[in-house]
Design a protein around this motif. Structure first.
Motif, PDB file in Angstrom:
ATOM      1  N   ARG A 158       0.829  -1.209   0.000  1.00 58.49           N
ATOM      2  CA  ARG A 158       0.000   0.000   0.000  1.00 58.49           C
ATOM      3  C   ARG A 158       0.871   1.269   0.000  1.00 58.49           C
ATOM      4  NH1 ARG A 158      -2.595  -4.175  -0.125  1.00 58.49           N
ATOM      5  NH2 ARG A 158      -1.988  -3.808  -2.264  1.00 58.49           N
ATOM      6  N   CYS A 159       1.963   1.240   0.726  1.00 57.13           N
ATOM      7  CA  CYS A 159       2.845   2.417   0.762  1.00 57.13           C
ATOM      8  C   CYS A 159       3.575   2.614  -0.561  1.00 57.13           C
ATOM      9  CB  CYS A 159       3.826   2.297   1.915  1.00 57.13           C
ATOM     10  SG  CYS A 159       3.034   2.548   3.506  1.00 57.13           S
ATOM     11  N   LEU A 160       3.987   1.525  -1.200  1.00 55.19           N
ATOM     12  CA  LEU A 160       4.604   1.653  -2.528  1.00 55.19           C
ATOM     13  C   LEU A 160       3.610   2.241  -3.513  1.00 55.19           C
ATOM     14  CD1 LEU A 160       6.648  -1.642  -2.876  1.00 55.19           C
ATOM     15  CD2 LEU A 160       7.551   0.684  -2.884  1.00 55.19           C
ATOM     16  N   GLU A 161       2.350   1.816  -3.433  1.00 54.38           N
ATOM     17  CA  GLU A 161       1.322   2.355  -4.327  1.00 54.38           C
ATOM     18  C   GLU A 161       1.189   3.861  -4.175  1.00 54.38           C
ATOM     19  OE1 GLU A 161      -1.703  -1.447  -4.660  1.00 54.38           O
ATOM     20  OE2 GLU A 161      -2.053   0.031  -3.099  1.00 54.38           O
ATOM     21  N   ARG A 162       1.258   4.340  -2.962  1.00 49.53           N
ATOM     22  CA  ARG A 162       1.124   5.785  -2.725  1.00 49.53           C
ATOM     23  C   ARG A 162       2.408   6.544  -3.051  1.00 49.53           C
ATOM     24  NH1 ARG A 162      -1.760   4.767   2.465  1.00 49.53           N
ATOM     25  NH2 ARG A 162      -3.960   4.911   1.931  1.00 49.53           N
ATOM     26  N   THR A 163       3.509   6.031  -2.554  1.00 47.26           N
ATOM     27  CA  THR A 163       4.790   6.732  -2.683  1.00 47.26           C
ATOM     28  C   THR A 163       5.268   6.811  -4.129  1.00 47.26           C
ATOM     29  OG1 THR A 163       5.386   5.972  -0.472  1.00 47.26           O
ATOM     30  CG2 THR A 163       7.174   6.792  -1.854  1.00 47.26           C
ATOM     31  N   HIS A 164       5.006   5.780  -4.907  1.00 51.82           N
ATOM     32  CA  HIS A 164       5.500   5.723  -6.283  1.00 51.82           C
ATOM     33  C   HIS A 164       4.353   5.692  -7.290  1.00 51.82           C
ATOM     34  CE1 HIS A 164       9.611   5.325  -4.966  1.00 51.82           C
ATOM     35  NE2 HIS A 164       9.223   4.426  -4.105  1.00 51.82           N
ATOM     36  N   TYR A 165       3.254   6.325  -6.947  1.00 54.81           N
ATOM     37  CA  TYR A 165       2.073   6.350  -7.820  1.00 54.81           C
ATOM     38  C   TYR A 165       2.453   6.864  -9.206  1.00 54.81           C
ATOM     39  CZ  TYR A 165      -2.654   7.233  -9.461  1.00 54.81           C
ATOM     40  OH  TYR A 165      -3.814   7.230 -10.190  1.00 54.81           O
ATOM     41  N   GLY A 166       2.076   6.121 -10.233  1.00 56.32           N
ATOM     42  CA  GLY A 166       2.329   6.524 -11.611  1.00 56.32           C
ATOM     43  C   GLY A 166       3.754   6.305 -12.088  1.00 56.32           C
ATOM     44  N   GLN A 167       4.593   5.745 -11.253  1.00 53.83           N
ATOM     45  CA  GLN A 167       5.988   5.522 -11.620  1.00 53.83           C
ATOM     46  C   GLN A 167       6.233   4.050 -11.920  1.00 53.83           C
ATOM     47  OE1 GLN A 167       8.098   6.837  -8.145  1.00 53.83           O
ATOM     48  NE2 GLN A 167       7.932   9.003  -8.675  1.00 53.83           N
ATOM     49  N   THR A 168       7.312   3.789 -12.627  1.00 52.18           N
ATOM     50  CA  THR A 168       7.776   2.433 -12.837  1.00 52.18           C
ATOM     51  C   THR A 168       8.828   2.141 -11.788  1.00 52.18           C
ATOM     52  OG1 THR A 168       7.372   2.546 -15.211  1.00 52.18           O
ATOM     53  CG2 THR A 168       8.952   0.882 -14.444  1.00 52.18           C
ATOM     54  N   SER A 207      14.135  -9.409  -4.866  1.00 54.16           N
ATOM     55  CA  SER A 207      13.882 -10.038  -3.581  1.00 54.16           C
ATOM     56  C   SER A 207      14.035 -11.544  -3.683  1.00 54.16           C
ATOM     57  CB  SER A 207      12.477  -9.647  -3.094  1.00 54.16           C
ATOM     58  OG  SER A 207      12.323 -10.005  -1.739  1.00 54.16           O
ATOM     59  N   HIS A 208      13.431 -12.245  -2.743  1.00 56.50           N
ATOM     60  CA  HIS A 208      13.507 -13.703  -2.672  1.00 56.50           C
ATOM     61  C   HIS A 208      12.109 -14.292  -2.828  1.00 56.50           C
ATOM     62  CE1 HIS A 208      11.907 -13.220   1.387  1.00 56.50           C
ATOM     63  NE2 HIS A 208      12.766 -12.223   1.491  1.00 56.50           N
ATOM     64  N   ALA A 209      12.022 -15.598  -2.828  1.00 56.28           N
ATOM     65  CA  ALA A 209      10.759 -16.283  -3.132  1.00 56.28           C
ATOM     66  C   ALA A 209       9.627 -15.924  -2.188  1.00 56.28           C
ATOM     67  CB  ALA A 209      10.978 -17.791  -3.138  1.00 56.28           C
ATOM     68  N   ALA A 210       9.909 -15.684  -0.924  1.00 60.34           N
ATOM     69  CA  ALA A 210       8.825 -15.350   0.012  1.00 60.34           C
ATOM     70  C   ALA A 210       8.124 -14.053  -0.387  1.00 60.34           C
ATOM     71  CB  ALA A 210       9.356 -15.260   1.440  1.00 60.34           C
ATOM     72  N   SER A 211       8.742 -13.282  -1.258  1.00 63.55           N
ATOM     73  CA  SER A 211       8.116 -12.046  -1.725  1.00 63.55           C
ATOM     74  C   SER A 211       6.933 -12.301  -2.643  1.00 63.55           C
ATOM     75  CB  SER A 211       9.142 -11.144  -2.404  1.00 63.55           C
ATOM     76  OG  SER A 211      10.061 -10.710  -1.426  1.00 63.55           O
ATOM     77  N   VAL A 212       6.634 -13.575  -2.884  1.00 66.33           N
ATOM     78  CA  VAL A 212       5.388 -13.884  -3.569  1.00 66.33           C
ATOM     79  C   VAL A 212       4.232 -13.319  -2.727  1.00 66.33           C
ATOM     80  CG1 VAL A 212       4.962 -16.181  -2.607  1.00 66.33           C
ATOM     81  CG2 VAL A 212       4.270 -15.669  -4.932  1.00 66.33           C
ATOM     82  N   ALA A 213       4.455 -13.135  -1.438  1.00 73.69           N
ATOM     83  CA  ALA A 213       3.452 -12.488  -0.579  1.00 73.69           C
ATOM     84  C   ALA A 213       3.242 -11.036  -1.002  1.00 73.69           C
ATOM     85  CB  ALA A 213       3.876 -12.552   0.890  1.00 73.69           C
ATOM     86  N   LEU A 214       4.294 -10.365  -1.418  1.00 75.01           N
ATOM     87  CA  LEU A 214       4.159  -8.987  -1.893  1.00 75.01           C
ATOM     88  C   LEU A 214       3.354  -8.955  -3.191  1.00 75.01           C
ATOM     89  CD1 LEU A 214       4.846  -5.993  -1.512  1.00 75.01           C
ATOM     90  CD2 LEU A 214       6.995  -6.422  -2.724  1.00 75.01           C
ATOM     91  N   VAL A 215       3.577  -9.931  -4.064  1.00 74.28           N
ATOM     92  CA  VAL A 215       2.793 -10.035  -5.297  1.00 74.28           C
ATOM     93  C   VAL A 215       1.316 -10.191  -4.943  1.00 74.28           C
ATOM     94  CG1 VAL A 215       2.353 -11.449  -7.347  1.00 74.28           C
ATOM     95  CG2 VAL A 215       4.714 -10.971  -6.645  1.00 74.28           C
ATOM     96  N   ALA A 216       1.009 -11.085  -4.008  1.00 69.62           N
ATOM     97  CA  ALA A 216      -0.377 -11.306  -3.586  1.00 69.62           C
ATOM     98  C   ALA A 216      -0.957 -10.049  -2.942  1.00 69.62           C
ATOM     99  CB  ALA A 216      -0.453 -12.481  -2.619  1.00 69.62           C
ATOM    100  N   ALA A 217      -0.121  -9.301  -2.215  1.00 70.39           N
ATOM    101  CA  ALA A 217      -0.601  -8.065  -1.586  1.00 70.39           C
ATOM    102  C   ALA A 217      -0.996  -7.040  -2.642  1.00 70.39           C
ATOM    103  CB  ALA A 217       0.469  -7.501  -0.650  1.00 70.39           C
ATOM    104  N   PHE A 218      -0.198  -6.895  -3.691  1.00 72.43           N
ATOM    105  CA  PHE A 218      -0.562  -5.977  -4.772  1.00 72.43           C
ATOM    106  C   PHE A 218      -1.846  -6.437  -5.469  1.00 72.43           C
ATOM    107  CE2 PHE A 218       4.002  -4.550  -4.976  1.00 72.43           C
ATOM    108  CZ  PHE A 218       3.737  -3.211  -4.742  1.00 72.43           C
TER     109      PHE A 218
END
Length: 153
Positions: free
Chosen positions: A43-53, A58-69
């Protein structure tokens, strides 16, 4: 361009009473607290880097970050060694997977026999012997489904 003065949005805090079995150092409770941190981070990446690439490594456990997005279940998500997930979001629309990181065969010729596409399973959240892993707070494979928009870093 890399910014060598970048301050991380992450603030990893040890979970009281948790210690790494290998080092003995205080650590974050995995997988429950880790998933909560990935939700907040998304959620913070969405706000902080809105409209940016942005590009993240990271490592495999970051599949949780994918699911969070994606605000989806982690049930079928896997992260291959050197896997590349490409997510895209248009304005305030939902995130979409443009490329899944579950497979690396198109650009990795050989994997180590001990390395494989990894993902969470229910066992990562099960609690036993009084040890916290998330299930007592409803943190499980479907934790990110319908996640609210919050940022409390």
């Amino acid at each position: 361009m890399l910014d060598p003065n970048y301050n991380s949005l992450l603030n990893v805090k040890p979970t009281p009473g948790f210690y790494c079995p290998k080092t003995g150092f205080a650590c974050e409770a995995f997988a429950g607290r880790y998933c909560q941190r990935m939700e907040t981070f998304a959620r913070c990446l969405e706000r902080t880097h809105y409209g940016q690439t942005i590009v993240m490594f990271s490592h495999a456990a970051s599949v949780a970050l994918v699911a969070a997005f994606l605000r989806c279940s982690m049930t079928d998500l896997k992260f291959a060694p050197c896997g590349v997930y490409h997510l895209e979001r248009v304005n305030d629309g939902p995130w979409k997977i443009m490329q899944s990181g579950h497979d690396n065969t198109s650009y990795v010729k050989e994997n180590s026999p001990t390395t494989y596409p990894w993902g969470f399973s229910g066992k990562h959240f099960e609690e036993n012997d009084g040890k916290y892993f998330g299930s007592s707070e409803g943190i499980d494979l479907d934790y990110f489904v319908g996640a609210p928009d919050n940022c409390n870093l």
